[in-house]
Scaffold this active site. Structure first.
Site, PDB file in Angstrom:
ATOM      1  N   GLU A 209     -13.857 -41.427 -55.698  1.00  0.00           N
ATOM      2  CA  GLU A 209     -14.042 -41.094 -57.115  1.00  0.00           C
ATOM      3  C   GLU A 209     -12.842 -41.595 -57.916  1.00  0.00           C
ATOM      4  OE1 GLU A 209     -16.885 -39.589 -58.561  1.00  0.00           O
ATOM      5  OE2 GLU A 209     -15.649 -40.791 -59.899  1.00  0.00           O
TER       6      GLU A 209
ATOM      7  N   PHE B 198      -1.061 -47.592 -68.635  1.00  0.00           N
ATOM      8  CA  PHE B 198      -0.146 -46.981 -67.662  1.00  0.00           C
ATOM      9  C   PHE B 198       1.268 -47.552 -67.730  1.00  0.00           C
ATOM     10  CE2 PHE B 198      -2.351 -43.789 -65.104  1.00  0.00           C
ATOM     11  CZ  PHE B 198      -3.563 -43.844 -65.779  1.00  0.00           C
TER      12      PHE B 198
ATOM     13  N   CYS C  98      -3.476 -35.536 -58.238  1.00  0.00           N
ATOM     14  CA  CYS C  98      -3.864 -36.774 -57.553  1.00  0.00           C
ATOM     15  C   CYS C  98      -2.683 -37.674 -57.200  1.00  0.00           C
ATOM     16  CB  CYS C  98      -4.862 -37.536 -58.412  1.00  0.00           C
ATOM     17  SG  CYS C  98      -6.290 -36.518 -58.830  1.00  0.00           S
TER      18      CYS C  98
HETATM   19  C1  UGA Z   1      -5.836 -40.217 -61.604  1.00  0.00           C
HETATM   20  C2  UGA Z   1      -6.462 -41.620 -61.718  1.00  0.00           C
HETATM   21  O1  UGA Z   1      -6.119 -42.187 -62.997  1.00  0.00           O
HETATM   22  C3  UGA Z   1      -7.992 -41.557 -61.572  1.00  0.00           C
HETATM   23  O2  UGA Z   1      -8.536 -42.866 -61.579  1.00  0.00           O
HETATM   24  C4  UGA Z   1      -8.338 -40.870 -60.231  1.00  0.00           C
HETATM   25  O3  UGA Z   1      -9.722 -40.702 -60.065  1.00  0.00           O
HETATM   26  C5  UGA Z   1      -7.687 -39.487 -60.196  1.00  0.00           C
HETATM   27  O4  UGA Z   1      -6.257 -39.631 -60.359  1.00  0.00           O
HETATM   28  C6  UGA Z   1      -7.997 -38.869 -58.863  1.00  0.00           C
HETATM   29  O5  UGA Z   1      -7.482 -39.356 -57.854  1.00  0.00           O
HETATM   30  O6  UGA Z   1      -8.858 -37.989 -58.793  1.00  0.00           O
HETATM   31  P1  UGA Z   1      -5.565 -38.117 -63.241  1.00  0.00           P
HETATM   32  O7  UGA Z   1      -4.746 -37.503 -62.160  1.00  0.00           O
HETATM   33  O8  UGA Z   1      -6.623 -37.306 -63.887  1.00  0.00           O
HETATM   34  O9  UGA Z   1      -6.307 -39.440 -62.701  1.00  0.00           O
HETATM   35  O10 UGA Z   1      -4.557 -38.553 -64.375  1.00  0.00           O
HETATM   36  P2  UGA Z   1      -4.006 -39.911 -65.025  1.00  0.00           P
HETATM   37  O11 UGA Z   1      -4.625 -40.104 -66.346  1.00  0.00           O
HETATM   38  O12 UGA Z   1      -4.071 -41.031 -64.088  1.00  0.00           O
HETATM   39  O13 UGA Z   1      -2.470 -39.496 -65.259  1.00  0.00           O
HETATM   40  C7  UGA Z   1      -1.637 -39.134 -64.160  1.00  0.00           C
HETATM   41  C8  UGA Z   1      -0.233 -38.810 -64.628  1.00  0.00           C
HETATM   42  O14 UGA Z   1       0.439 -39.987 -65.066  1.00  0.00           O
HETATM   43  C9  UGA Z   1      -0.136 -37.820 -65.787  1.00  0.00           C
HETATM   44  O15 UGA Z   1       0.915 -36.935 -65.543  1.00  0.00           O
HETATM   45  C10 UGA Z   1       0.161 -38.696 -66.991  1.00  0.00           C
HETATM   46  O16 UGA Z   1       0.844 -38.037 -68.026  1.00  0.00           O
HETATM   47  C11 UGA Z   1       1.033 -39.775 -66.342  1.00  0.00           C
HETATM   48  N1  UGA Z   1       1.056 -41.051 -67.082  1.00  0.00           N
HETATM   49  C12 UGA Z   1      -0.085 -41.786 -67.192  1.00  0.00           C
HETATM   50  C13 UGA Z   1       2.258 -41.521 -67.603  1.00  0.00           C
HETATM   51  O17 UGA Z   1       3.318 -40.864 -67.492  1.00  0.00           O
HETATM   52  N2  UGA Z   1       2.267 -42.741 -68.242  1.00  0.00           N
HETATM   53  C14 UGA Z   1       1.146 -43.492 -68.375  1.00  0.00           C
HETATM   54  O18 UGA Z   1       1.239 -44.604 -68.957  1.00  0.00           O
HETATM   55  C15 UGA Z   1      -0.064 -43.013 -67.839  1.00  0.00           C
END
Ligand code: UGA
Length: 423
Positions: A143, A243, A254
């Site tokens: 997923e 990202f 995750c």
């Molecule tokens: C992540 C993946 O993006 C999904 O594709 C995957 O399905 C999911 O894990 C999973 O394995 O189930 P998610 O954990 O919901 O999704 O969150 P993200 O949007 O990826 O963000 C993760 C972290 O990175 C957050 O703490 C966010 O604030 C941080 N982040 C994200 C940054 O610090 N900088 C960015 O540019 C992007």
């Protein structure tokens, strides 16, 4: 198709509602009695934008049950239970194996078991061994939903990966999506490759974040601006802008868990994933470094400082605080009291934060008379600060770079600091 989804968490619920909206009959099984009671009374017990509304519209096709024998009619059984991090960094597989044991007696002839939970390479082989039936096919279907954007990702996925050598099973699963998702986005791999695609994708994205955070630290020393650097890098289509938002480090259920599990798997196989290991360490250290920075700003205030923290969730759009950097940072701020606010994650945070934390009712209440305000989650709601006036000297630490710099710099009494700019 009649489908059973095992697990009603951040993956199971959007998946169940989404598949029901495609016209399938779906039963979602969960053994947690409290959760089930809420679900059966029509309440989605987690915050995910649009999910409650989608559920209302698919109620006819979607049932919730605590009785696993309700999978009897299902042609497809989707495993969507948690695989949390164990103390040694490996994925804890007890729930996935328990679910496998639970469904085993009720699998109909020719059933397909598809694993959506993120599981280490070879786990689906073990699921197959447990089920031990030649007529049942076990498929890896990782997923890629993001919390907060789960429905957007469900209906517009970048890809659907179906890990199986069985072509007719692949075609059946492909048919589930084909009317709604462009066919070139649905690909077949072998089962182990599918398992690894998920880990490699999450580790790559985590590394991208850690990379820009390291560049951000350098920007602060050499008087460059990480926002400009990210924008310039991101225009290269080979790199991409997504990202590359510098901040306080990644969190959630995750990236931390999956990078650790990948490192663990590699070590077990005698392979060194130096980049992933460095990402894990750098991301872990970052939250303590950010807490130290905030402590320094607080100690620079004459007299008793009022400290406001905006954001508790690991990112915007969710009430989830699992491995949230904001929580670790607050726990490492040596000040009492700390005023906090988050639009969605207050209830979850109340269970973990200590007595020195005061939960406020609104952004306005939280920042009232504050000497130091730190933004730790990228909620668009916090942009309201751009419209506020401050009557006393206030340091605003925008550690997600979400506010308009030009507006904030013009505000009387405000010292505005961003991440990745000269300190
Ligand atoms: C992540 C993946 O993006 C999904 O594709 C995957 O399905 C999911 O894990 C999973 O394995 O189930 P998610 O954990 O919901 O999704 O969150 P993200 O949007 O990826 O963000 C993760 C972290 O990175 C957050 O703490 C966010 O604030 C941080 N982040 C994200 C940054 O610090 N900088 C960015 O540019 C992007």
């Amino acid at each position: 198709m009649y489908i059973a989804v095992i697990g009603s968490g951040y993956v199971g619920l959007p998946t169940a509602c989404g598949l029901a909206s495609f016209g399938n009959d779906v039963v979602c099984i969960d053994t947690n009695k409290e959760k089930l009671k809420l679900l059966q009374s029509g309440i989605i017990p987690l915050y995910e934008e649009g999910l409650q509304e989608l559920y209302e519209s698919v109620k006819e096709n979607l049932k919730f049950s605590g009785d696993v024998s309700d999978i009897k009619k299902a042609e497809l059984i989707i495993l969507a239970v948690g695989t949390p991090m164990s103390d040694d960094g490996s994925a804890d597989l007890q729930y996935i194996y328990q679910a496998t044991q639970d469904i085993k007696p009720y699998l109909q002839n020719g059933a397909i078991v598809a694993t959506k939970s993120t599981v280490p390479i070879g786990t689906n082989d073990e699921i197959e061994r447990i089920i031990d039936r030649s007529d049942v096919t076990v498929v890896s279907m990782p997923e890629f939903l993001r919390e907060g954007y789960a429905l957007q990702d469900f209906f517009n996925p970048d890809r659907i990966i179906i890990g199986t050598d069985n072509i007719s099973v692949f075609n059946k699963l492909r048919n589930l999506y084909i009317q709604h998702i462009p066919s070139e986005k649905i690909i077949r791999t072998n089962r182990r490759s599918a398992e690894l695609i998920k880990y490699a994708s999450n580790a790559f994205l985590a590394t991208k974040i850690q990379f820009i955070n390291e560049i951000s630290d350098l920007c602060e020393k050499v008087d460059a601006d990480v926002a400009d650097v990210a924008a310039g890098m991101g225009l290269d289509t080979r790199i991409g802008r997504k990202f590359l938002n510098a901040g306080i480090g990644y969190g959630g259920s995750c990236f931390p868990k999956d990078t650790n599990a990948l490192e663990y798997m590699a070590n077990k196989n005698g392979v060194k994933l130096g980049i992933v290991s460095s990402t894990i360490k750098g991301n872990h250290d970052r939250r303590f470094n950010i807490a130290a920075r905030i402590n320094k700003y607080i100690s620079d205030i004459d007299g008793d400082a009022r400290v406001a923290i905006l954001g508790l969730a690991f990112k915007n759009g969710t009430d989830d605080i699992r491995y949230s950097p904001a929580i670790d940072i607050i726990q490492n701020i040596t000040h009492n009291p700390i005023y906090v606010y988050d639009p969605k994650a207050m209830n979850n945070a109340k269970n973990v934060l200590g007595a020195n934390v005061i939960f406020t009712k609104s952004l306005k209440d939280c920042v009232k008379d504050a000497d130091v305000i730190a933004i730790l989650t990228e909620w668009p709601d916090f942009k309201e600060l751009e419209n506020m006036t401050f009557d006393k000297n206030t340091v605003i630490l925008d550690y997600r770079n979400i506010l308009d710099e030009a507006i904030m710099r013009k505000k009387p009494h405000v010292t505005y600091k961003r991440i990745g700019q000269k300190i």
